[in-house]
Design an enzyme around this catalytic site. Structure first.
Site, mmCIF file in Angstrom:
data_model
loop_
_atom_site.group_PDB
_atom_site.id
_atom_site.type_symbol
_atom_site.label_atom_id
_atom_site.label_comp_id
_atom_site.label_asym_id
_atom_site.label_seq_id
_atom_site.Cartn_x
_atom_site.Cartn_y
_atom_site.Cartn_z
ATOM 1 N N GLU A 47 0.865 -1.181 0.000
ATOM 2 C CA GLU A 47 0.000 0.000 0.000
ATOM 3 C C GLU A 47 0.904 1.235 0.000
ATOM 4 O O GLU A 47 1.866 1.270 0.752
ATOM 5 C CB GLU A 47 -0.899 0.035 1.236
ATOM 6 C CG GLU A 47 -1.893 1.180 1.155
ATOM 7 C CD GLU A 47 -2.876 1.217 2.332
ATOM 8 O OE1 GLU A 47 -2.756 0.395 3.254
ATOM 9 O OE2 GLU A 47 -3.743 2.104 2.308
ATOM 10 N N GLY B 55 3.360 2.552 10.493
ATOM 11 C CA GLY B 55 3.262 1.864 11.778
ATOM 12 C C GLY B 55 3.050 0.386 11.573
ATOM 13 O O GLY B 55 3.711 -0.449 12.181
ATOM 14 N N ALA B 56 2.113 0.059 10.695
ATOM 15 C CA ALA B 56 1.790 -1.339 10.435
ATOM 16 C C ALA B 56 0.906 -1.428 9.202
ATOM 17 O O ALA B 56 0.394 -0.416 8.736
ATOM 18 C CB ALA B 56 1.052 -1.938 11.627
ATOM 19 N N MET B 57 0.739 -2.661 8.688
ATOM 20 C CA MET B 57 -0.011 -2.835 7.442
ATOM 21 C C MET B 57 -0.914 -4.054 7.549
ATOM 22 O O MET B 57 -0.486 -5.120 7.965
ATOM 23 C CB MET B 57 0.997 -2.972 6.292
ATOM 24 C CG MET B 57 0.369 -3.239 4.951
ATOM 25 S SD MET B 57 -0.691 -1.847 4.435
ATOM 26 C CE MET B 57 -1.901 -2.721 3.454
ATOM 27 N N GLU B 58 -2.164 -3.861 7.104
ATOM 28 C CA GLU B 58 -3.212 -4.853 7.342
ATOM 29 C C GLU B 58 -3.312 -5.939 6.280
ATOM 30 O O GLU B 58 -4.400 -6.464 6.043
ATOM 31 C CB GLU B 58 -4.551 -4.124 7.445
ATOM 32 C CG GLU B 58 -5.097 -3.524 6.118
ATOM 33 C CD GLU B 58 -4.763 -2.054 5.901
ATOM 34 O OE1 GLU B 58 -3.786 -1.570 6.502
ATOM 35 O OE2 GLU B 58 -5.485 -1.390 5.136
ATOM 36 N N ASN B 59 -2.217 -6.326 5.608
ATOM 37 C CA ASN B 59 -2.267 -7.377 4.593
ATOM 38 C C ASN B 59 -3.118 -8.550 5.091
ATOM 39 O O ASN B 59 -2.943 -8.996 6.218
ATOM 40 C CB ASN B 59 -0.866 -7.912 4.301
ATOM 41 C CG ASN B 59 0.141 -6.802 4.177
ATOM 42 O OD1 ASN B 59 0.022 -5.955 3.320
ATOM 43 N ND2 ASN B 59 1.115 -6.784 5.081
ATOM 44 N N HIS C 156 -6.200 -1.787 15.511
ATOM 45 C CA HIS C 156 -6.468 -1.098 14.244
ATOM 46 C C HIS C 156 -6.267 -2.040 13.050
ATOM 47 O O HIS C 156 -7.156 -2.182 12.211
ATOM 48 C CB HIS C 156 -5.559 0.129 14.131
ATOM 49 C CG HIS C 156 -5.716 0.892 12.863
ATOM 50 N ND1 HIS C 156 -6.421 2.068 12.782
ATOM 51 C CD2 HIS C 156 -5.266 0.651 11.604
ATOM 52 C CE1 HIS C 156 -6.407 2.511 11.539
ATOM 53 N NE2 HIS C 156 -5.702 1.666 10.801
ATOM 54 N N GLU C 157 -5.107 -2.654 12.981
ATOM 55 C CA GLU C 157 -4.816 -3.508 11.816
ATOM 56 C C GLU C 157 -5.762 -4.704 11.778
ATOM 57 O O GLU C 157 -6.222 -5.103 10.719
ATOM 58 C CB GLU C 157 -3.360 -3.972 11.819
ATOM 59 C CG GLU C 157 -2.325 -2.846 11.853
ATOM 60 C CD GLU C 157 -2.526 -1.757 10.811
ATOM 61 O OE1 GLU C 157 -3.048 -2.062 9.719
ATOM 62 O OE2 GLU C 157 -2.187 -0.587 11.088
HETATM 63 ZN ZN LIG Z 1 -5.287 1.687 8.750
#
Ligand SMILES: [Zn+2]
Length: 869
Positions: free
Chosen positions: A130, A270-274, A306-307
């Site tokens: 992303e 911060g992080a990624m929701e793959n 969140h993720e």
């Molecule tokens: Zn998000």
């Protein structure tokens, strides 16, 4: 003149959206990983999109930073004459309506310092796709509305890359020749390529499980760099809490057999929701009880939640195009806030949220890149992962919940997810589902998605004693923002309460729907002239002007039944005395004393109520009164109020500090303990302003012998703030102890870059040469340069040296990692808000950046928008 003639070539506009010419039903990927290069072979099952108007439109694939080796359509290899290859696209004419397209290309993860696409993160390979990283891995229609089923095979050396991960379920794995092995993953859910993930490397694994409400057992795994397994406990607990909360609150159950988190040390976000394989910046997820701060613990829970929540709001229903980013982010931040509120206290969470909004989003909404939560155009979408899209987006989502009620909102969510499951949707789709489920007209409300700027409500009141009627008149206006001159009145909920002279809540909370430039509301049977409690629970992301007397604000601060407004009354008083320079009245000190002693208030709430608004928020208030900002003067004005409070409350601050210090265990880290620690340390922070000689020994003890990282960091901050002679020695010994723990060293760097001292630039330049720092790692850049760029004595030094320094770093970093460079460019966007001498110097620094010939689109967009008249 036609509008299109004025549009620069690199600008992407929402109005130009067209459905994709081709769909990709299935995507088979084969990764052959070697030390130097990775070969990617793809097999795309293509089908001409029946919804597309261009019946003979060519197939256009995005692709960058790779070497194309082979293109095969339906088994026939194309020669170079049969396709057109540019730096960014691969175009093929005459592709049949159904086709199998095979592409082979190579890329070099070790040289990918932009950390977008497939790259080397320390000892492992990982991906970040992303928003547009997938095109750096293979040629593909890289847009969120092309949803495909992914089938992924990974081959690599077994010793160097023992763990091979991708999205979904593991189908099989096994050995290959020459010490290599392979793994095959399949994700049963269709997804856009930005949710694709791959990780390969030597990792330690922590495992647990969660049983869903329907009785399915889900395997939970956290993968980390070797030796860091002991740091996964907080995250594992957070996953389970988040899974349970989403089931109980929204009825949403996890939908795969396993849920994986991988923590990496090089990451832009911060992080990624793959899907099924979340990748985290290690600073947002890893830590042991002896290495984390209280803030870290709360933050881990927030980010993991969140993720995870994206699994439905983002993954199962994704965005049609990047203009709809707030569809997934605004909604998911809102869900995250509701989760954290449920875990740690709703009022505490609401106050935290609004403080953040005022410090980051309000300035953005007033700056040169002000944009609505759904922007109309962009040059570089990476620049629009903003507080506006995320945090104001969450406020807009919250307003819908306030308008339709919590039950109604959940009904709307259900309809939205049912209707759009497996689709790429728009913000309109979400609002339409809420409107339909609740039989309410939200057409006017949609203006929040297209209008930028922070609305201001000017409220006046009148009381008719004879009729016992109380009337509120609310005028709303929004100042012009970049590219949007005229603004319309918005539809929003205004929550209001009335307090009598003794502070008793007379009528509870009313939610008034505002929709006109001027709304009027009359309360009947009001026995005496009340004090209005306006915008309870911050019911809309606006500023409210009402001519309160100090006594009225003191009454609200002491008695309002709405905890948010109780806090906000204090904030209004603090702001007033910072900006007016007036003497702090004894009544305010008395009011704060009552709060400090109140047995009913939690320690965390007391700490929030005693903290002043930040410099950014105060700066905006100064601008609203027609003045320009002198950051040093503003800092000094704020300090004056802090000192006055410290002097007025000296005895109580000591008493509070001592009471908590005596009974609070260093190891305690639950919500209550974190609140107590924050209050204890705030007391020291105040006392340090007036009796540094008494605080210094305590600070030295905190740094050298406390086992609690929050206390250690606070000790350092105190020593830095009062320039204690021990400072240098303590900083050095701290660095020696924690040299192997980058997350702690980041705090160490940040504390020094935040020093409100004239020689801070010298310190930062020296720290850039420290072994704990590298420009290549975004976490280090944020800690040192990001912190410096918010320091009035650093960035805003009167001689312009801070501006010049950051400009030079941007030019350097632009070549390494444009995303990371863009982040430290944004403070320049507000150059017009500062007094004339600084304006001139900031503008000169912007020009210096602009003159760099090799500027990435990220930086170019920010700089040109900043300089635009
Ligand atoms: Zn998000």
């Amino acid at each position: 003149m036609k509008k299109s003639q004025k549009v620069p070539a690199h600008e992407v506009r929402r109005a130009d959206y067209k459905v994709p010419a081709f769909l990709v039903d299935q995507t088979e990927l084969d990764f052959d990983i070697y030390d130097k290069t990775t070969t990617v072979r793809s097999r795309l099952h293509l089908r001409r999109n029946p919804a597309s108007k261009g019946k003979n439109a060519p197939l256009i694939l995005n692709g960058e930073e790779q070497k194309l080796l082979r293109v095969v359509v339906n088994g026939i290899e194309l020669s170079k004459q049969n396709y057109a290859l540019t730096e960014k696209t691969l175009t093929i004419e005459g592709v049949p309506d159904e086709a199998i397209l095979e592409i082979e290309s190579t890329n070099v993860p070790a040289k990918n310092t932009a950390l977008s696409g497939l790259y080397a993160a320390g000892p492992m390979l990982c991906t970040q796709c992303e928003s547009q990283g997938f095109r750096r891995i293979t040629y593909f229609p890289d847009r969120p509305d092309v949803l495909s089923q992914f089938h992924v095979t990974i081959h690599a050396d077994q010793k160097k890359y023992p763990t091979l991960l991708s999205n979904g379920n593991l189908l099989k794995k096994g050995k290959e020749k020459n010490g290599r092995h392979y793994a095959v993953w399949q994700d049963p859910h269709r997804k856009p390529c930005y949710l694709f993930a791959l990780v390969a490397g030597k990792m330690d694994r922590a495992a647990s499980s969660f049983t869903t409400k329907s009785g399915r057992k889900v395997l939970l795994e956290i993968y980390v760099e070797p030796g860091r397994k002991s740091e996964t406990g907080f995250a594992m607990t957070a996953i389970k809490k988040a899974m349970k909360w989403d089931e109980e609150t929204f009825g949403l159950e996890y939908d795969l057999d396993r849920f994986m988190i991988v923590a990496v040390s090089y990451f832009n976000y911060g992080a990624m929701e793959n899907k099924g394989l979340n990748i985290f910046n290690d600073s947002c997820v890893l830590g042991r009880s002896d290495t984390v701060t209280d803030a870290d613990i709360a933050f881990f829970e927030r980010v993991v939640g969140h993720e995870y929540f994206h699994n439905y709001t983002g993954d199962r229903v994704t965005c049609r195009d990047w203009f709809q980013l707030s569809l997934k982010e605004g909604l998911t931040v809102f869900r995250e806030q509701e989760f954290c509120g449920a875990m740690n206290g709703a009022a505490l969470e609401r106050i935290r949220t609004v403080s953040k909004l005022r410090s980051f989003q309000f300035p953005e909404d007033a700056g040169a890149m002000a944009h609505p939560i759904r922007p109309d155009s962009y040059e570089e979408i990476d620049n629009f992962y903003t507080s506006t899209v995320y945090d104001k987006g969450a406020e807009v989502t919250r307003m819908i919940q306030t308008l339709v009620g919590t039950k109604g909102f959940r009904k709307g969510m259900k309809l939205y997810l049912k209707r759009h499951d497996g689709q790429a949707a728009t913000c309109d789709d979400f609002v339409a589902a809420q409107a339909e489920a609740n039989e309410i007209d939200l057409d006017h409300f949609m203006l929040w998605y297209s209008q930028a700027g922070t609305p201001v409500l000017d409220v006046t009141s009148s009381y008719n004693a004879r009729k016992k009627e109380y009337t509120l008149i609310v005028k709303q206006k929004t100042a012009p923002t970049a590219g949007q001159k005229s603004k319309k009145p918005l539809y929003m909920p205004l929550s209001v309460g009335l307090l009598d002279a003794k502070g008793k809540d007379m009528k509870g909370t009313f939610v008034i729907d505002l929709s006109l430039a001027e709304d009027q509301l009359t309360f009947l049977n009001v026995e005496a002239k009340p004090v209005p409690s306006l915008l309870r629970d911050f019911s809309a992301p606006v500023r409210v002007n009402y001519d309160y007397t100090d006594d009225e604000l003191l009454l609200l601060m002491a008695h309002d039944t709405d905890p948010f407004n109780r806090w906000d009354a204090g904030q209004k008083l603090f702001s007033k005395f910072v900006l007016s320079g007036e003497k702090i009245p004894a009544a305010l000190i008395d009011g704060l004393r009552v709060i400090l002693h109140s047995p009913k208030l939690e320690a965390g709430t007391k700490a929030q109520m005693l903290a002043l608004p930040g410099e950014a928020d105060l700066g905006l208030q100064l601008l609203a009164s027609g003045q320009l900002i002198d950051p040093i003067k503003l800092y000094q004005a704020r300090q004056r109020v802090i000192v006055a409070i410290a002097e007025g409350l000296q005895d109580e601050l000591w008493e509070t500090y001592k009471t908590i210090e005596k009974r609070l265990s260093e190891k305690a880290s639950d919500g209550q303990a974190r609140g107590q620690r924050s209050l204890k340390n705030l007391c020291l922070f105040y006392l340090n302003k007036i009796v540094p000689e008494d605080v210094t020994p305590l600070a030295v003890a905190m740094v050298s012998s406390s086992k609690n990282m929050t206390d250690k960091n606070t000790g350092l901050d105190l020593l830095i703030a009062n320039e204690a002679p021990m400072k240098a020695k303590m900083l050095a010994s701290f660095a020696k102890t924690y040299s192997k723990t980058p997350a702690i060293m980041d705090d160490w760097l940040a504390a020094q870059a935040a020093a409100r001292q004239p020689d801070v630039l010298k310190t930062v330049k020296k720290l850039m040469k420290h072994s704990a720092f590298t420009l290549k790692n975004p976490n280090r850049v944020s800690a040192l340069l990001g912190m410096f760029a918010g320091n009035p004595f650093g960035f805003h030094a009167a001689d312009g040296s801070g501006y010049l320094f950051i400009a030079e770093q941007i030019i350097k970093l632009n070549k390494i990692n444009p995303h990371s460079a863009a982040r430290i460019t944004k403070p320049f966007l507000r150059w017009r808000d500062f007094e004339p001498k600084r304006q001139k110097k900031m503008k000169a620094a912007l020009k210096l950046i602009q003159n760099d010939a090799k500027l990435s689109p990220h930086i170019r967009e920010i700089v040109s928008k900043a300089l635009k008249a």
